[in-house]
Design a protein around this motif. Structure first.
Motif, PDB file in Angstrom:
ATOM      1  N   ASP A 154       6.891   5.103   4.202  1.00  0.00           N
ATOM      2  CA  ASP A 154       6.367   4.136   4.783  1.00  0.00           C
ATOM      3  C   ASP A 154       6.976   2.799   4.177  1.00  0.00           C
ATOM      4  OD1 ASP A 154       5.064   2.676   6.897  1.00  0.00           O
ATOM      5  OD2 ASP A 154       3.222   3.689   6.866  1.00  0.00           O
TER       6      ASP A 154
ATOM      7  N   ALA B 224       2.410   4.480   2.566  1.00  0.00           N
ATOM      8  CA  ALA B 224       3.011   5.505   2.199  1.00  0.00           C
ATOM      9  C   ALA B 224       1.814   6.578   1.550  1.00  0.00           C
ATOM     10  CB  ALA B 224       4.093   5.710   1.444  1.00  0.00           C
TER      11      ALA B 224
ATOM     12  N   SER C  70       4.873  10.765  -1.630  1.00  0.00           N
ATOM     13  CA  SER C  70       5.105   9.608  -0.753  1.00  0.00           C
ATOM     14  C   SER C  70       5.894   8.616  -1.215  1.00  0.00           C
ATOM     15  CB  SER C  70       3.720   8.704  -0.460  1.00  0.00           C
ATOM     16  OG  SER C  70       3.034   8.371  -1.893  1.00  0.00           O
TER      17      SER C  70
END
Length: 374
Positions: free
Chosen positions: A45, A51, A63
């Protein structure tokens, strides 16, 4: 522990569609006998915090705030792209170059030339691809196509397709990536679904006459000013199909009150079909050979008689949902990766939709019928 091979997934983007994909992966493993065991490996993200939060909420093991880490990670087999449209090409080409399969939300790319580059790269590398047109996975659409192909409607005389929503109806709504002149507009964003459905049911569209209109000419830019809008709020087209049928489609994102009106009607010499996504567990069928005084559209309700509905529920009338269609899409895609079936809707199919969109846009500007490139 299953002895199936593992397919490790890297997801880029955690918005609405990212969440829908995660639901699809989770459901597909439970309702289908997939050729792989799916593993949610890493999610990317825009910030580390976002994330990390997404990994926790969605169940990913890792992540990152840098999507390129997914590309370079040799443990990841499949890159799933749900990022904004303008980023699809760069991300997909990087993933393909790394030998990873690519699952990309629609539109495949802002421009047909970009989509062609992506499709060619995937073919050259031999990876499997999928574009997110999960409405086509509805058992009711599959039934409609079977009925048309079997001649139950007779010779097809007319077709009407519509995808209308109201998420851009408020003129005070901000300028977004969907308003980008490259690949933006209602026709590309949701009219593409109407085009995909039309060809899914009746085959290739050969010629189009487009009419794309902008009704909200400027929007707030988020900085206290406004920004000019040049993309269409409503995109329409008359269609001529290769099989001789004719019809029309419309993509409209300022249709006040409509949340998901993805509809079609098919008219033949022996019968007709009508469908709306707002009640997408139903298909309505009219048959001309019904007795006088008994004629009318009758409802066909989704049930285990319409595979793969029975994988989700053993009883008719209990209904599938949007995320179930994603699970069906993912089931087909994993079988394509395993080499069991062709790609259900790969990058070549996504390129086809982008070509249709651009031909309609060119036709609208030229005010004339144009052939659709093969």
């Amino acid at each position: 522990m299953s002895d199936k091979p593992v397919l490790r997934i890297g997801l880029i983007g955690t918005g609405f569609m990212g969440k829908a994909h995660v639901f699809g992966f989770a459901s597909a493993q439970k309702v289908f006998d997939l050729p792989y065991r799916l593993e949610l490996h890493t999610v990317a993200d825009i910030t580390p915090e976002a994330a990390t939060r997404a990994a926790h909420e969605f169940g990913f093991a890792h992540s990152t705030a840098d999507w390129r880490e997914l590309i370079s990670n040799t443990e990841i087999d499949l890159i799933d792209i749900t990022a904004p449209n303008a980023l699809h090409k760069e991300m997909a080409l990087a993933a393909i170059a790394a030998g990873k399969h690519v699952y990309c939300e629609k539109p495949l790319a802002p421009l047909a030339a970009d989509a062609r580059e992506m499709a060619d790269a995937a073919a050259a590398k031999g990876v499997k691809t999928q574009v997110g047109f999960n409405y086509l996975c509805n058992p009711m659409l599959r039934l409609a196509r079977e009925m048309i192909a079997a001649g139950e409607l007779g010779e097809i005389r007319g077709y009407r397709g519509l995808h209308a929503e109201d998420y851009m109806a408020d003129a005070s709504g901000p300028y977004t990536f969907r308003h980008d002149p490259a690949g933006g507009g209602a026709l590309a964003d949701i009219g593409s679904h109407a085009l995909a459905t039309a060809e899914f049911l009746l085959g290739p569209i050969s010629e189009v006459m487009g009419d794309c209109v902008t009704l909200i000419g400027e929007r707030p830019d988020g900085k206290g000013g406004t920004r000019k809008v040049s993309v269409d709020d409503v995109g329409r087209a008359f269609l001529r199909f290769a099989n001789g049928a004719q019809g029309s489609i419309e993509g409209n994102w300022i249709a006040t009150g409509r949340k998901m009106q993805h509809d079609f009607e098919v008219y033949g010499t022996k019968g007709a079909l009508a469908f709306t996504q707002e009640r997408f567990n139903e298909l309505h069928f009219y048959a001309t050979d019904d007795a006088p005084g008994r004629r009318g559209f009758r409802r066909i309700e989704a049930s285990p008689d319409h595979p793969p509905y029975g994988r989700f529920c053993v009883a008719p009338g209990h209904q599938l949902g949007f995320n179930d269609l994603k699970a069906i899409e993912i089931e087909g895609y994993t079988r394509a990766i395993a080499g069991e079936i062709p790609e259900p809707f790969g990058f070549v199919a996504g390129l086809r939709i982008q070509r249709l969109v651009e031909t309609i846009q060119k036709s609208s500007a030229a005010r004339q019928w144009l052939p659709v490139p093969a």
